[in-house]
Structure formats: C-alpha cells, structure tokens
Design an enzyme around this catalytic site. Structure first.
Site, PDB file in Angstrom:
ATOM      1  N   GLY A  92      48.191 -63.316  30.334  1.00  0.00           N
ATOM      2  CA  GLY A  92      48.765 -62.200  31.084  1.00  0.00           C
ATOM      3  C   GLY A  92      47.857 -61.636  32.150  1.00  0.00           C
ATOM      4  CB  ALA A  93      44.694 -59.998  32.114  1.00  0.00           C
ATOM      5  CD  GLU A 140      46.097 -63.504  21.097  1.00  0.00           C
ATOM      6  OE1 GLU A 140      45.080 -63.212  21.762  1.00  0.00           O
ATOM      7  OE2 GLU A 140      47.253 -63.242  21.471  1.00  0.00           O
ATOM      8  CB  CYS A 192      53.216 -60.636  28.601  1.00  0.00           C
ATOM      9  SG  CYS A 192      53.992 -62.169  29.118  1.00  0.00           S
ATOM     10  CG  HIS A 207      45.922 -62.948  25.425  1.00  0.00           C
ATOM     11  ND1 HIS A 207      45.671 -62.263  24.270  1.00  0.00           N
ATOM     12  CD2 HIS A 207      46.161 -61.994  26.354  1.00  0.00           C
ATOM     13  CE1 HIS A 207      45.736 -60.958  24.482  1.00  0.00           C
ATOM     14  NE2 HIS A 207      46.039 -60.778  25.755  1.00  0.00           N
ATOM     15  CB  ILE A 250      52.777 -53.501  32.274  1.00  0.00           C
ATOM     16  CG1 ILE A 250      51.261 -53.502  32.500  1.00  0.00           C
ATOM     17  CG2 ILE A 250      53.316 -54.930  32.306  1.00  0.00           C
ATOM     18  CD1 ILE A 250      50.463 -54.217  31.424  1.00  0.00           C
ATOM     19  CG  ASP A 310      58.321 -45.637  26.705  1.00  0.00           C
ATOM     20  OD1 ASP A 310      57.903 -44.741  25.954  1.00  0.00           O
ATOM     21  OD2 ASP A 310      57.581 -46.262  27.488  1.00  0.00           O
TER      22      ASP A 310
END
Length: 526
Positions: free
Chosen positions: A281-282, A261, A230, A279, A152, A171
C-alpha cells in the site's frame, strides 16, 4: 547534552539529512535485534521507526531519555501506546505521507478484481487464449462501500466518484457535513453490507474494528460482493473469507495486508477469485520519501521547540502555535502545581477555563499542562503525556471551558478543583506576552510570581503577623525574596505567598504554625 535520535528501520536517507540539518545527532542502525536495541535505546531522545521495530513495554523500560517515537507510516500496532503514555513518551505517526499511494493501490486492486487481471495475465502468458473465460464487471454504476472514511477513505471515495460509482460509508466519526463534503452517503454497517457491490476497508485496527468483517458480517453481504483490504490485517476473518469465496457469497477478494505478516502461508492462497500483494500500500518512491521527511520533521519540531504533530497520545500543537501557547502552558502547569500542593489528593474533578486572549488558543495543551502540574504533586516523572493517564487512573473528571469575553484581565486561565468540601479556584494571567502571574488564590485576590521555594500561609488578619513571620524566618536563616498578601475582609482570613531563598525544614514550618493567628502553612516548590 546534544539531542540524539535513532533510526532503527530502513528509511529514505532524507530523514537523517533533515535531523542533521537541524542540529540533531542521528544514528542509523536498522535491523537490530530487540536485545541489541534495548542495550542502546537509553542514549536517545527520539526513535524513528517503520514497521520492523516493535516498541514494547520492555524496550520502553530501558529508554530512560526517550521523549518521542515517530512511526514513518500510519499503522502503530507495533508500538505499545499505553506503555509509552505511562512512560511519558509521545507517539507520532505520519498519516498523510502515504495516503494517496495507499488509496491508489486500493483502486488498482478493485480494477484487478473487476476484470480478473492476475488470472487473465497468468493464462495468457501460459500460452492460452481464454477470452471467454474472463468475463468481468464494470465499475460504473456500482456501489462502493467504504468502511472508514478518514483521510485515505476520502481519497478512495473521490477516485470512485470519478469512476461514476455510488459511494456509501460506515464510519462512526464521519459527520453528516463531512459526508456531504466528500460526496458519500453515511450509512450503518448493516446497510453497507447489504448494498455494496465492492467493499474496501480504511480503518485502523482497534478493539472495536478487529474482525469487523466477521463470518456473520460476510454472510450479511450482498451476494457476489468483492472485498479489498489495504488497511490492516485482522480486520477480516480470513478463514471465513475463504469459505465465503468458496461458496460464491463473495465473488472476489484482494488483500494487501494479513493478520500474520509476512504471510508465507494462508488458507486463502490458491483460492479462485483471490488476489494478494505483500503489503504494498505504501510502496511507491514518492510515499517512502514523504513519510521519511514527515517523521524527521515532526520529531525535530517536537525535540527542538515542543511542537506536536499527528500524536496518538497527546494534543497536537503546531510549530506556529507553540510560541504563543508555551507561556500559557507554563502558567497552567504552575496553577496545577499550586492546587496539587495545597489541596493534596482530595481533588475529585478539575475544570480548566480560559477567557479573553487565551480563549483564542488551542486549549488542549493548556489543560495537559494543568494536569502535569497537578499530577506531578502526587507522582514522580510526570509530563503532559502521562498526566492524563494518571488523572484517569485516579478517576479524576476533567472539564474544559472557553469564554470569549474579557473579564478583569485581557487574558486569564482559571483552574477549579472540586473536593468533597466544595470548589477551590486559582487563576493566573500573563503580564506582557510571556510573564505569568497568579492573580487569585481560592477566591482571594493576590498578585504573585510562582517560582522556586515558597510558603502558602493562611492566617487571621491581625497587626503584628508580618513582623512575627519575618522574625521567625530570620532567626532560622531563611531570607524572604518576595512577599504577597491578600485578604477576604479586614480582620478576617488572609493569605500570604512568601518566596524564600531556601526551603524551610519541618521544624521551621512547625514554628511558623505556632505564630498567633496562623491557621495553616504549606511549603511549596515551583
């Protein structure tokens, strides 16, 4: 018995269709309570979930037939992976099905922060015309800091570069070559915090990443930074973020995920400069269909032919690889069983070597099969999923070696066990494409098929041994199926592998040990 899969969360109907098309029985039972789910889970071989179902150790204890859990989505913090591994259950996710959707949502929130779109919308619809109040910033020329540059994160980077932003990334798993490929500058976290005008998070929630934007980290950001999350709740200290927004250290923040959540209340709600979404994002039609299709295909491939995709607790093995690797896995498992049964628990380290044709294959499943065979000699209910866990618990050091050259055989798998007394080696090959054979046992050349009950016998190479062995077995009604013999030197130590039709009793083994010249007898089972 037919293969059965349970879909326990709401999922696109295409998932159930795929299971049925491939001959798998499927039940769709979303919304079950934990107790109700526990009452039925024992009937199923596969479990397909989203975010509502929590797969706990308690649930797994009741899942006697469960082989695989598939999460339609990327986050697996609702699955107890260590408990699943201990039970030998594969855990899969679908990290690519909603990648574009999530990346686009992060970009959308970045635009919303830059131009204060929610506040401007609310003001205008309230009948105000506060044009001068909403002074935004351009994205062009700004520095975007990526925390996490995986699938992502790399998509976000590509979109940001298209907007003429500069991109820096933190990262630990990002190689310099990959950073160059995706057009980002790899930096440490402190450098990212100091340079980024916008920060967006795209990393899983782990012990290492939890609270990565802590109060201290937020204090080290560039003043006026804007932050987007996200990924997963818990990556940001929400109370500290509230204080940073109030002080102006952070100019704006947009969260699609929260530590708790559903987030019905939060200290961030109502804070100037803060944007939130539930939520999402998807949450696109395309993503919902994609993850449903992927989880159904992955679970079906595993349950039907052993292919492993996007697993979190065992090596991947594609549907194309599986037919080629499976014979080697059978050979490797038997080599592990042989080592475990003959050497016992004295093994301190294992080296798995492949050479010739085997060196061209994915070695991870072969190693997993060796460990499954080895650890199965010590414990019950062992498979390739929990074998590495059991090996680690025993402090077993595992090494993999790949040799591209051919030796005496066109393909070979060798297992070296290290004990306090030294190294002991066994090796096997494939005759044809799928007929495994042992070819070396503890440095003695011997050709044998490892199957059913067998006897491993070490003896002095003297005349009359084979006759005495056959007589003793015959007198005890044990028929010899095959007999394989190897020796180090004439008159020296010899090794016999004898396949028998029935497992000898302890009394028979004691009689065999009493034969002149016999040094050791170990019953084996494959």
């Amino acid at each position: 018995m037919s293969i059965k899969v349970l879909i326990s969360d709401k999922m696109d109907p295409r998932a159930a269709e795929i299971f049925r098309e491939r001959g798998i029985e499927v039940d769709e039972r979303p919304g079950r309570s934990p107790d109700a789910l526990k009452a039925i889970i024992g009937d199923y071989h596969g479990l397909a979930i989203r975010s509502s179902t929590t797969v706990t150790a308690d649930l797994l204890e009741a899942a006697d037939n469960l082989k695989v859990v598939g999460r339609a989505g990327i986050g697996v913090d609702n699955i107890d992976i260590p408990a699943a591994s201990a039970r030998g259950v594969v855990v899969m996710n679908t990290p690519f099905g909603n990648s574009i959707t999530t990346a686009e949502h992060a970009i959308a929130l970045m635009f919303a922060l830059a131009r204060q779109l929610p506040e401007a919308d609310a003001s205008t619809q309230a009948g105000k015309w506060e044009k001068s109040k909403f002074m935004g910033v351009e994205l062009t020329g700004k520095t975007l800091g990526l925390i996490g540059a995986g699938n992502i994160g790399s998509i976000v980077a590509a979109r940001a570069l298209g907007l003429k932003m500069k991109v820096v990334a933190f990262d630990p798993f990002l190689s310099p070559e990959r950073a160059l490929e995706i057009g980002v500058e790899k930096v440490d976290l402190d450098t990212l915090l100091a340079r980024a005008d916008f920060i967006t998070l795209h990393t899983p929630l782990t012990d290492e990443t939890r609270g990565i934007l802590s109060r201290d980290a937020l204090a080290r950001t560039k003043k006026g930074v804007r932050i987007i999350n996200c990924a997963r709740g818990g990556l940001i200290d929400e109370a500290a973020l509230k204080d940073a927004l109030d002080s102006g250290q952070v100019a704006g923040a947009a969260l699609d995920v929260f530590e708790t959540e559903p987030a019905k209340e939060s200290p961030l709600f109502g804070t100037p400069g803060f944007i939130s979404t539930p939520h999402l994002g998807a949450s696109t039609r395309e993503a919902q269909v994609n993850v449903a299709i992927q989880v159904a295909e992955q679970l079906s491939d595993y349950l039907l032919n052993g292919a492993v995709s996007n697993a979190l607790n065992m090596p991947s093995l594609t549907a194309e690889e599986a037919p080629r690797v499976r014979p080697y896995m059978g050979l490797a498992e038997n080599l592990g069983k042989l080592v475990g049964q003959v050497i016992g628990d004295r093994v301190k380290a294992i080296a798995v070597e492949v050479e010739g044709d085997a060196a061209e294959l994915n070695i991870k499943p072969i190693t997993g099969a060796v460990l499954a065979g080895l650890m199965g000699s010590y414990s019950d209910s062992v498979n390739m999923v929990n074998a590495p866990v059991l090996a680690k618990d025993r402090g077993l050091d595992v090494k993999e070696v790949r040799h591209s050259h051919e030796g005496d055989y066109h393909t070979l798998v060798r297992v070296t066990a290290t004990t306090d007394e030294g190294k002991r080696r066994v090796a096997g090959t494939l005759f044809g494409a799928d007929n495994p054979r042992l070819v070396h046992i503890f440095d003695v050349g011997i050709e044998a098929e490892l199957s059913g009950p067998m006897l491993y016998i070490v003896n002095q190479d003297t005349p009359g041994f084979i006759g005495a062995l056959g007589t003793t077995l015959g007198e005890n009604d044990i028929n010899i199926a095959t007999f394989n013999l190897g020796r180090r030197t004439v008159g020296g130590e010899a090794v016999a592998l004898v396949a028998v039709d029935s497992q000898p009793s302890k009394d028979v083994v004691k009689k065999l040990c009493a034969i002149e010249g016999v040094r050791r007898v170990v019953p084996l089972r494959f």
